[in-house]
Design an enzyme around this catalytic site. Structure first.
Site, mmCIF file in Angstrom:
data_model
loop_
_atom_site.group_PDB
_atom_site.id
_atom_site.type_symbol
_atom_site.label_atom_id
_atom_site.label_comp_id
_atom_site.label_asym_id
_atom_site.label_seq_id
_atom_site.Cartn_x
_atom_site.Cartn_y
_atom_site.Cartn_z
ATOM 1 N N ARG A 113 0.870 -1.168 0.055
ATOM 2 C CA ARG A 113 -0.144 -0.084 -0.036
ATOM 3 C C ARG A 113 0.767 1.226 -0.012
ATOM 4 O O ARG A 113 0.469 2.296 -0.209
ATOM 5 C CB ARG A 113 -0.947 -0.060 1.149
ATOM 6 C CG ARG A 113 -1.997 -0.914 1.052
ATOM 7 C CD ARG A 113 -2.822 -1.225 2.332
ATOM 8 N NE ARG A 113 -2.008 -2.179 3.038
ATOM 9 C CZ ARG A 113 -2.565 -2.172 4.341
ATOM 10 N NH1 ARG A 113 -3.438 -1.725 5.041
ATOM 11 N NH2 ARG A 113 -1.799 -3.187 5.175
ATOM 12 N N LYS B 246 9.153 -0.911 1.990
ATOM 13 C CA LYS B 246 8.530 -0.080 2.944
ATOM 14 C C LYS B 246 9.380 0.427 4.205
ATOM 15 O O LYS B 246 9.649 1.531 4.648
ATOM 16 C CB LYS B 246 7.484 -0.508 3.594
ATOM 17 C CG LYS B 246 6.642 0.057 4.731
ATOM 18 C CD LYS B 246 5.221 -0.470 5.116
ATOM 19 C CE LYS B 246 5.325 -1.727 5.657
ATOM 20 N NZ LYS B 246 3.848 -2.236 6.195
ATOM 21 N N TYR C 17 8.656 -5.334 14.654
ATOM 22 C CA TYR C 17 8.322 -5.361 13.505
ATOM 23 C C TYR C 17 9.185 -3.883 13.012
ATOM 24 O O TYR C 17 8.999 -2.833 13.498
ATOM 25 C CB TYR C 17 6.817 -4.729 13.300
ATOM 26 C CG TYR C 17 6.013 -6.075 13.448
ATOM 27 C CD1 TYR C 17 6.513 -7.122 13.738
ATOM 28 C CD2 TYR C 17 4.759 -5.718 13.354
ATOM 29 C CE1 TYR C 17 5.455 -8.175 14.126
ATOM 30 C CE2 TYR C 17 3.483 -6.932 13.491
ATOM 31 C CZ TYR C 17 4.121 -8.115 13.899
ATOM 32 O OH TYR C 17 3.062 -9.065 13.965
ATOM 33 N N ASP D 30 8.285 -1.882 10.572
ATOM 34 C CA ASP D 30 7.314 -0.931 10.201
ATOM 35 C C ASP D 30 6.603 -0.293 11.255
ATOM 36 O O ASP D 30 5.542 0.411 11.158
ATOM 37 C CB ASP D 30 6.324 -1.377 8.977
ATOM 38 C CG ASP D 30 5.627 -2.528 9.670
ATOM 39 O OD1 ASP D 30 5.728 -3.076 10.501
ATOM 40 O OD2 ASP D 30 4.802 -2.962 8.649
ATOM 41 N N SER E 271 31.547 47.285 -5.186
ATOM 42 C CA SER E 271 30.523 46.897 -6.040
ATOM 43 C C SER E 271 30.586 46.479 -7.247
ATOM 44 O O SER E 271 31.650 46.876 -8.050
ATOM 45 C CB SER E 271 29.224 47.865 -5.884
ATOM 46 O OG SER E 271 28.836 47.983 -4.607
ATOM 47 N N ALA F 130 34.889 49.899 -7.649
ATOM 48 C CA ALA F 130 33.608 49.636 -8.359
ATOM 49 C C ALA F 130 33.505 49.076 -9.851
ATOM 50 O O ALA F 130 34.238 49.858 -10.536
ATOM 51 C CB ALA F 130 32.208 50.213 -7.855
HETATM 52 C C1 UD1 Z 1 0.213 -8.834 12.559
HETATM 53 C C2 UD1 Z 1 -0.270 -9.789 13.400
HETATM 54 C C3 UD1 Z 1 -1.470 -9.223 14.279
HETATM 55 C C4 UD1 Z 1 -1.263 -7.860 14.783
HETATM 56 C C5 UD1 Z 1 -0.665 -7.050 13.651
HETATM 57 C C6 UD1 Z 1 -0.058 -5.528 14.183
HETATM 58 C C7 UD1 Z 1 0.317 -12.132 12.925
HETATM 59 C C8 UD1 Z 1 -0.208 -13.270 12.175
HETATM 60 N N1 UD1 Z 1 -0.501 -11.169 13.158
HETATM 61 O O1 UD1 Z 1 -0.765 -8.839 11.370
HETATM 62 O O2 UD1 Z 1 -1.990 -10.025 15.258
HETATM 63 O O3 UD1 Z 1 -2.333 -7.272 15.363
HETATM 64 O O4 UD1 Z 1 0.602 -7.680 13.014
HETATM 65 O O5 UD1 Z 1 0.335 -4.873 13.283
HETATM 66 O O6 UD1 Z 1 1.540 -12.075 13.196
HETATM 67 N N2 UD1 Z 1 6.449 -9.933 7.818
HETATM 68 C C9 UD1 Z 1 7.645 -10.493 7.324
HETATM 69 N N3 UD1 Z 1 7.345 -11.808 6.594
HETATM 70 C C10 UD1 Z 1 5.933 -12.198 6.458
HETATM 71 C C11 UD1 Z 1 5.021 -11.356 6.951
HETATM 72 C C12 UD1 Z 1 5.037 -10.227 7.624
HETATM 73 O O7 UD1 Z 1 8.660 -10.014 7.634
HETATM 74 O O8 UD1 Z 1 5.939 -13.267 5.700
HETATM 75 C C13 UD1 Z 1 6.685 -8.555 8.721
HETATM 76 C C14 UD1 Z 1 6.129 -7.499 8.125
HETATM 77 O O9 UD1 Z 1 7.111 -6.642 7.106
HETATM 78 C C15 UD1 Z 1 5.662 -6.464 8.965
HETATM 79 C C16 UD1 Z 1 5.257 -7.345 10.228
HETATM 80 O O10 UD1 Z 1 5.706 -8.661 9.810
HETATM 81 O O11 UD1 Z 1 6.811 -5.539 9.529
HETATM 82 C C17 UD1 Z 1 3.840 -7.582 10.112
HETATM 83 O O12 UD1 Z 1 3.260 -8.226 8.859
HETATM 84 P P1 UD1 Z 1 1.870 -7.730 8.491
HETATM 85 O O13 UD1 Z 1 1.600 -8.572 7.160
HETATM 86 O O14 UD1 Z 1 1.670 -6.469 8.496
HETATM 87 O O15 UD1 Z 1 0.911 -8.396 9.718
HETATM 88 P P2 UD1 Z 1 -0.533 -8.228 10.128
HETATM 89 O O16 UD1 Z 1 -1.336 -9.101 9.152
HETATM 90 O O17 UD1 Z 1 -1.022 -6.875 10.044
HETATM 91 CA CA CA Z 2 0.566 -4.437 9.560
#
Ligand code: UD1
Ligand code: CA
Length: 455
Positions: free
Chosen positions: A19, A26, A104, A106, A404, A422
């Site tokens: 997104r 990201k 995380y 992000d 100047s 100047a």
């Molecule tokens: C995840 C949590 C959810 C929580 C939410 C908070 C799980 C299954 N769910 O959901 O309970 O409320 O975060 O934001 O954990 N990432 C990887 N590899 C992957 C998938 C994700 O490195 O295969 C990383 C992403 O880059 C990101 C983080 O893990 O930094 C979270 O991934 P995202 O897909 O945003 O998880 P959510 O579905 O939001």
């Molecule tokens: Ca997320």
């Protein structure tokens, strides 16, 4: 050994960031001038963990390439099969004893105090938060006694479970050896066909492991970035917090909502900063320094009492005490201004040393020059430092006066106390004292008629 000495940290940063609609991964998008992942790494380092492992994937080698430091390990996750799968990729990099904290890449603004609370906890501890609108988050499911039994993802939740407002922030800490065995049992029989890290919570509960929860002090500590609107929102939160901190230390800000610091800004006493200023890199402002509105300062040191008037751009420069700069001045890298120097409107100074009390107040270019003290550089003076191939230096000695609209064709030296008339083009050295000028003789043509438009 304390707990934190045995603490492993895993930062998940392999996700797509669809997104953002960007070709930049990201976690490399910047908040306050630093990549999102950089914020997490910087905060985590304050915990002094035994190891830090970043799980990367989407965006490829750009992610590890953006960070340096022997303390970082990188684990590739390809393809990205979920948060549990991501942590599995990090397992070979983790020691066996102690705890592992999962963060995380992000979620940039989690405070060190919150992480310390998490790091101190025993057993498995989740960072959870109450949210008025929990949509999209995993929900924390508790039993009648209030004990955490599992986390359910929004997409897998029942209608009742979706009513739960306590959400999983994703950040947790667990004993490393337990984590290893739980992760080895993960299945992907869920709505997203992913290996959910969150499923380890239910495994822990079934084994009778106590699952604690801690909460962030402020909700934005657990806010993640999924799109550019959320990135901008967190940027404003970060800047406002920083502005508040500066004001608490005694810095005067015309408007805390109109300040941007992308690096480190340190200020002495009674510094005042007007609206819409941007500070990048390392900026140090001495006592009583005033920065006018709409100025941009990058890697700058300004000593006490100096004033920067509006719309001034200064980069890579040292400014002495009680200088006056701007409005509309541009000071470029390699420049030092000694005390009491004045640089006025539409003056550009590059890679030059300007001595004590010297002035260039209007419309000049001073490049690759060594200017002594008490020199006056008149309006429209240009150092012609570039011959099309090489740069040459101009030396202007103490007490010289440059009239100047003078062009100083470098390499050239104007001697101590010399006056340049100047409108001169100075191609050879001007001796000390006296008047040097090069000007065509003024003539008058009585009979001259202005051209007229043809009928
Ligand atoms: C995840 C949590 C959810 C929580 C939410 C908070 C799980 C299954 N769910 O959901 O309970 O409320 O975060 O934001 O954990 N990432 C990887 N590899 C992957 C998938 C994700 O490195 O295969 C990383 C992403 O880059 C990101 C983080 O893990 O930094 C979270 O991934 P995202 O897909 O945003 O998880 P959510 O579905 O939001
Ligand atoms: Ca997320």
């Amino acid at each position: 050994m304390s707990n934190s000495e045995k603490l492993n940290v895993v930062i998940l940063a392999a996700g797509k960031g669809t997104r953002m609609y960007s070709s930049v991964p990201k976690v490399l998008h910047r908040l306050a001038g630093i990549p999102l992942l950089g914020h997490v790494i910087n905060t985590v380092r304050l915990l002094k963990p035994a190891s830090i492992c970043v799980v990367y994937g989407h965006g490829g080698e750009a992610v590890p390439a953006a960070f340096s430091g022997g303390d970082l390990r990188f684990a590739l996750q390809e393809p990205q099969n979920g948060t549990g799968h991501a942590v599995q990729m990090a397992l070979p990099h983790l020691g066996d004893d102690g705890n592992t904290m999962i963060l995380y890449g992000d979620v940039p603004l989690t405070g060190v105090a919150t992480l310390q609370k998490l790091a101190r906890a025993d057993g498995m501890t989740l960072l959870t938060a109450q949210m008025d609108n929990p949509h999209g988050y995993g929900r924390i499911v508790r039993d009648a006694g209030g004990a955490i039994t599992r986390i359910v993802e929004e997409k897998d939740a029942t209608k009742e479970e979706r009513e739960i407002t306590e959400v999983n922030t994703g950040i947790l800490v667990a004993p490393t050896n337990k984590l290893r065995s739980w992760l080895s049992e993960l299945k992907n029989d869920n709505a997203q066909k992913e290996y959910y890290l969150t499923d380890v919570v239910e495994m822990a509960a079934r084994e009778g492991t106590r699952i604690a929860s801690v909460h962030p002090q402020r909700i934005w500590e657990v806010m993640g970035v999924n799109n550019r609107a959320q990135l901008a929102e967190l940027e404003r939160i970060f800047q406002l917090e920083l502005a508040r901190e500066l004001m608490m230390q005694g810095v005067g800000l015309a408007d805390p909502a109109r300040l941007d610091v992308r690096g480190r800004l340190s200020c002495g006493r009674d510094v005042f900063i007007d609206v819409n200023c941007v500070f990048e890199g390392e900026v140090n402002l001495g006592d009583n320094v005033r920065i006018g509105s709409n100025s941009v300062l990058k890697n700058v040191e300004i000593r006490e009492g100096s004033e920067v008037a509006p719309f001034t751009h200064i980069e890579g420069a040292e400014v002495g005490a009680n200088c006056k700069i701007g409005p509309y001045a541009r000071i470029r890298p390699g420049t030092t201004l000694a005390a009491n120097a004045h640089v006025g409107n539409f003056v550009e100074i590059k890679n030059s040393q300007i001595g004590t009390g010297s002035k260039a107040n209007h419309l000049s270019y001073v490049g690759d020059a060594s200017v002594g003290s008490n020199v006056n550089i008149g309006a429209g003076t240009i150092t012609c430092n570039y011959d099309g191939a090489n740069k040459h230096r101009t030396v202007i000695e103490d007490d010289a006066f440059i009239g100047s609209d003078t062009q100083l064709i470098a390499p050239v030296t104007v001697g101590r106390g010399a006056t340049i008339g100047a409108g001169s083009t100075i191609a050879r050295n001007a001796p000390e004292g006296g008047l040097t000028l090069s000007r065509s003789k003024q003539i008058h043509i009585e009979s001259w008629k202005r051209p007229k438009k043809k009928e």
